[in-house]
Design a protein around this motif. Sequence first.
Motif, mmCIF file in Angstrom:
data_model
loop_
_atom_site.group_PDB
_atom_site.id
_atom_site.type_symbol
_atom_site.label_atom_id
_atom_site.label_comp_id
_atom_site.label_asym_id
_atom_site.label_seq_id
_atom_site.Cartn_x
_atom_site.Cartn_y
_atom_site.Cartn_z
ATOM 1 N N SER A 80 52.319 41.580 15.725
ATOM 2 C CA SER A 80 50.895 41.667 16.063
ATOM 3 C C SER A 80 50.536 42.748 17.088
ATOM 4 N N PHE A 81 51.513 43.514 17.543
ATOM 5 C CA PHE A 81 51.215 44.519 18.572
ATOM 6 C C PHE A 81 51.058 45.887 17.915
ATOM 7 N N VAL A 82 49.874 46.457 18.051
ATOM 8 C CA VAL A 82 49.555 47.703 17.336
ATOM 9 C C VAL A 82 50.558 48.822 17.643
ATOM 10 N N SER A 121 42.428 40.884 10.694
ATOM 11 C CA SER A 121 42.157 41.469 12.015
ATOM 12 C C SER A 121 41.026 42.483 11.995
ATOM 13 N N SER A 122 40.336 42.583 13.116
ATOM 14 C CA SER A 122 39.309 43.622 13.271
ATOM 15 C C SER A 122 39.925 45.016 13.255
ATOM 16 N N GLU A 123 41.227 45.114 13.521
ATOM 17 C CA GLU A 123 41.897 46.416 13.448
ATOM 18 C C GLU A 123 41.760 47.038 12.067
ATOM 19 N N PRO A 146 49.640 51.645 11.292
ATOM 20 C CA PRO A 146 50.369 50.896 10.258
ATOM 21 C C PRO A 146 50.066 49.394 10.334
ATOM 22 N N TYR A 147 49.857 48.898 11.547
ATOM 23 C CA TYR A 147 49.495 47.479 11.698
ATOM 24 C C TYR A 147 48.209 47.182 10.926
ATOM 25 N N ALA A 148 47.204 48.055 11.080
ATOM 26 C CA ALA A 148 45.927 47.843 10.387
ATOM 27 C C ALA A 148 46.134 47.831 8.871
ATOM 28 N N ARG A 181 48.860 32.462 28.044
ATOM 29 C CA ARG A 181 49.997 32.659 27.114
ATOM 30 C C ARG A 181 49.902 33.962 26.315
ATOM 31 N N ARG A 182 48.883 34.763 26.533
ATOM 32 C CA ARG A 182 48.795 36.049 25.848
ATOM 33 C C ARG A 182 50.048 36.859 26.170
ATOM 34 N N GLY A 183 50.650 37.474 25.178
ATOM 35 C CA GLY A 183 51.854 38.281 25.404
ATOM 36 C C GLY A 183 51.584 39.408 26.391
ATOM 37 N N VAL A 185 52.270 42.452 26.663
ATOM 38 C CA VAL A 185 52.010 43.847 26.297
ATOM 39 C C VAL A 185 50.547 44.113 25.975
ATOM 40 N N PHE A 186 49.783 43.085 25.670
ATOM 41 C CA PHE A 186 48.381 43.289 25.299
ATOM 42 C C PHE A 186 47.544 43.566 26.550
ATOM 43 N N VAL A 187 46.420 44.252 26.374
ATOM 44 C CA VAL A 187 45.765 44.849 27.539
ATOM 45 C C VAL A 187 45.414 43.852 28.641
ATOM 46 N N LEU A 207 47.657 49.732 39.473
ATOM 47 C CA LEU A 207 47.504 49.159 38.132
ATOM 48 C C LEU A 207 47.676 50.279 37.113
ATOM 49 N N LYS A 208 48.728 50.193 36.301
ATOM 50 C CA LYS A 208 48.981 51.205 35.266
ATOM 51 C C LYS A 208 48.129 50.861 34.044
ATOM 52 N N VAL A 209 47.403 51.857 33.552
ATOM 53 C CA VAL A 209 46.503 51.618 32.418
ATOM 54 C C VAL A 209 46.675 52.711 31.366
ATOM 55 N N GLY A 210 46.180 52.404 30.171
ATOM 56 C CA GLY A 210 46.133 53.390 29.092
ATOM 57 C C GLY A 210 44.699 53.867 28.905
ATOM 58 N N ASN A 211 44.221 53.821 27.668
ATOM 59 C CA ASN A 211 42.884 54.308 27.327
ATOM 60 C C ASN A 211 41.805 53.361 27.845
ATOM 61 N N LEU A 212 41.068 53.804 28.853
ATOM 62 C CA LEU A 212 40.045 52.924 29.455
ATOM 63 C C LEU A 212 38.713 53.003 28.725
ATOM 64 N N GLU A 213 38.606 53.945 27.794
ATOM 65 C CA GLU A 213 37.311 54.167 27.130
ATOM 66 C C GLU A 213 37.072 53.222 25.957
ATOM 67 N N ALA A 214 38.143 52.681 25.381
ATOM 68 C CA ALA A 214 37.988 51.828 24.187
ATOM 69 C C ALA A 214 37.119 50.617 24.513
ATOM 70 N N ARG A 215 36.366 50.176 23.505
ATOM 71 C CA ARG A 215 35.537 48.977 23.675
ATOM 72 C C ARG A 215 36.040 47.901 22.721
ATOM 73 N N ARG A 216 36.163 46.691 23.271
ATOM 74 C CA ARG A 216 36.685 45.574 22.469
ATOM 75 C C ARG A 216 35.827 44.335 22.662
ATOM 76 N N ASP A 217 35.773 43.518 21.608
ATOM 77 C CA ASP A 217 35.007 42.271 21.589
ATOM 78 C C ASP A 217 36.016 41.133 21.777
ATOM 79 N N ASP A 279 43.539 55.754 18.645
ATOM 80 C CA ASP A 279 43.057 54.447 19.112
ATOM 81 C C ASP A 279 41.718 54.165 18.444
ATOM 82 N N VAL A 280 41.480 52.894 18.211
ATOM 83 C CA VAL A 280 40.196 52.486 17.646
ATOM 84 C C VAL A 280 39.184 52.477 18.786
ATOM 85 N N PRO A 281 38.110 53.322 18.695
ATOM 86 C CA PRO A 281 37.229 53.459 19.859
ATOM 87 C C PRO A 281 36.366 52.231 20.145
HETATM 88 N N1 GDD Z 1 48.114 47.041 25.395
HETATM 89 C C1 GDD Z 1 47.474 47.853 26.236
HETATM 90 N N2 GDD Z 1 48.028 48.133 27.449
HETATM 91 N N3 GDD Z 1 46.293 48.361 25.840
HETATM 92 C C2 GDD Z 1 45.650 49.168 26.710
HETATM 93 C C3 GDD Z 1 46.155 49.484 27.980
HETATM 94 C C4 GDD Z 1 47.417 48.965 28.370
HETATM 95 O O1 GDD Z 1 47.926 49.200 29.455
HETATM 96 N N4 GDD Z 1 45.250 50.307 28.594
HETATM 97 C C5 GDD Z 1 44.239 50.467 27.754
HETATM 98 N N5 GDD Z 1 44.467 49.795 26.594
HETATM 99 C C6 GDD Z 1 43.569 49.745 25.422
HETATM 100 C C7 GDD Z 1 44.249 50.028 24.090
HETATM 101 O O2 GDD Z 1 44.427 51.424 23.896
HETATM 102 C C8 GDD Z 1 43.221 49.410 23.143
HETATM 103 O O3 GDD Z 1 42.162 50.319 22.935
HETATM 104 C C9 GDD Z 1 42.694 48.210 23.923
HETATM 105 O O4 GDD Z 1 43.089 48.414 25.275
HETATM 106 C C10 GDD Z 1 43.206 46.878 23.446
HETATM 107 O O5 GDD Z 1 44.609 46.936 23.305
HETATM 108 P P1 GDD Z 1 45.493 45.629 22.939
HETATM 109 O O6 GDD Z 1 45.229 44.557 23.920
HETATM 110 O O7 GDD Z 1 46.891 46.095 22.792
HETATM 111 O O8 GDD Z 1 44.858 45.104 21.582
HETATM 112 P P2 GDD Z 1 44.491 45.840 20.205
HETATM 113 O O9 GDD Z 1 43.008 46.007 20.194
HETATM 114 O O10 GDD Z 1 45.324 47.035 19.961
HETATM 115 O O11 GDD Z 1 44.932 44.758 19.116
HETATM 116 C C11 GDD Z 1 44.707 43.374 19.357
HETATM 117 O O12 GDD Z 1 43.554 42.946 18.717
HETATM 118 C C12 GDD Z 1 43.603 42.963 17.289
HETATM 119 C C13 GDD Z 1 42.241 42.508 16.809
HETATM 120 O O13 GDD Z 1 41.360 43.581 16.915
HETATM 121 C C14 GDD Z 1 45.936 42.603 18.859
HETATM 122 O O14 GDD Z 1 45.819 41.273 19.291
HETATM 123 C C15 GDD Z 1 46.036 42.611 17.367
HETATM 124 O O15 GDD Z 1 47.112 41.755 16.945
HETATM 125 C C16 GDD Z 1 44.731 42.082 16.803
HETATM 126 O O16 GDD Z 1 44.776 42.081 15.394
#
Ligand code: GDD
Length: 348
Positions: A80-82, A121-123, A146-148, A181-183, A185-187, A207-217, A279-281
Motif C-alpha cells: 500500500s505504500f506508493v 484507491s484515490s491514487e 505502479p501502485y495506482a 496504527r498508521r504505518g 512511512v506514510f506522511v 522535521l524531515k519532509v518531502g513534497n509539502l505542496e501536495a493536497r490530500r483529503d 507526485d499526485v498534486p
Molecule cells: N510518506 C511521506 N513522507 N509523504 C510525504 C512526506 C514524507 O515525509 N512529505 C510529503 N509527503 C507527501 C507525499 O509526497 C504525498 O504527496 C503526500 O504527502 C501523502 O503521502 P502518503 O502519506 O505516503 O500517502 P499517498 O497519498 O501516497 O498514498 C496513500 O493514500 C492512498 C489513497 O489516496 C496510501 O495510503 C495509499 O495506500 C492509498 O491508496
Amino acid sequence: MRALITGITGFAGSHLAEYLLSRGDIEVYGTVRWRSRTENIESIRDRMTLVECDLMDATAVSQAIERVRPDLVFHLAAQSFVPTSWLAPAETLMNNILGQINLFEAIRRARIDPLVQIACSSEEYGLVFEDEVPINEENPLRPQSPYAVSKIAQDFLGYQYFRSYGLRVVRTRTFNHTGPRRGEVFVTSSFAKQIAEIECRLAEPVLKVGNLEARRDFTDVRDVARAYWLALERGEPGEVYVVASGRDYRVSRVAEMLLGMAKVPIRIEQDPARMRPSDVPVLLGDSTRFRRKTGWEPAIPFEKTLADLLEYWRGRVAWQAGRTAGGTGVDADADAGAAAGGSGGYRR
Ligand code: GDD
C-alpha cells in the motif's frame, strides 16, 4: 454472519476487525501470513479466528475460503505504500493483482455467494487538474505510479468479475486515511513519529519532509472502517464509490498542525530522498454517491485524528525507547507498506 478480512493485521484491517466485533453479531476471520506482525490486533485476537494464508498461493487461498465460507469478504491486503511501487513495481503489481484474482477464483470454486468489498484507491485518479476537483466516480483515471496501476487493475477486475460471473463486488475508492496504527512511512505518521522522537530527545529538533505542496483529503481510519461495513450492508454490488471527507489539506498544513501540538520547538527541513519521481498534486473527493446510498458521514474531525495519532506515536516511541534501554529493542510496525518501505526515507 461470517466476515473474512484480508490484511486484518494491517492498519485499516485492524480497525475494521474492531468495528465488526463491536457490532456483536459477526464472527470475524482474518488471513495472516506466517511472517505477519500481529501487535495491531493483539487486544482482540482471542475474539476472532486467524487463518494462515498467503494470497499469492492459490491453493492456500482456496483452502482458507473453503474453511471459512464467508458471507462477507473485506479485501484490504495489499502493498500500500506508493514509493515502494517505484522500487518494486513487479512485486507491487503481482501482489495486488494476483492476490485478488486468487481470492476471486477461490470464491468461485467454492460456489459461495458472499458480498465482497475491495479496497481501491484515490491514487487511481493520478493526474487531476484544478478544474476537475472535487473528484467523483466519473473522473478520468490517469495513474502516476505502479501502485495506482495495480489499484486500477483491482478495481476493473472487480467490475469484470461482477459482469462476467455475478460476483457481488462493491468497490470503494478510498482517499487518504489516517489515525492510530498508521504505518510510519506514510506522511502523517512519519511526521508524528519524528515529533514523538524529538520530544523524547531521541532526535535533533528537525522535521524531515518531502513534497509539502501536495493536497490530500484525509478521513479518520475509524470512519473508513464504518464505511467499509456500510459498503456491504447498503452498497450496490457492481458499483464503485468514492469514500472521502470532502476537505483537503496541503501537506505543509498537516505539518503545521502537528507541529502546533508538539511540546518542543521544531524546524522543518526538506529531505530530497522523500521526493517522488512523480507526485499526485491534488486529491479531493466527492463522496455524494456513497453518502446518498449508505447514509455514511465521517464523524471524527481531522484535528482529533492527528491528536490521536501523535498520542499513539508518543506511546510507541516511549515503549520502544524503554525496550531498547532494556536491551530488547524491536521494530514493531505491522503495516504492509511500512514493512516494505523501510523507515521513511525511500529513495535508495
Ligand atoms: N510518506 C511521506 N513522507 N509523504 C510525504 C512526506 C514524507 O515525509 N512529505 C510529503 N509527503 C507527501 C507525499 O509526497 C504525498 O504527496 C503526500 O504527502 C501523502 O503521502 P502518503 O502519506 O505516503 O500517502 P499517498 O497519498 O501516497 O498514498 C496513500 O493514500 C492512498 C489513497 O489516496 C496510501 O495510503 C495509499 O495506500 C492509498 O491508496
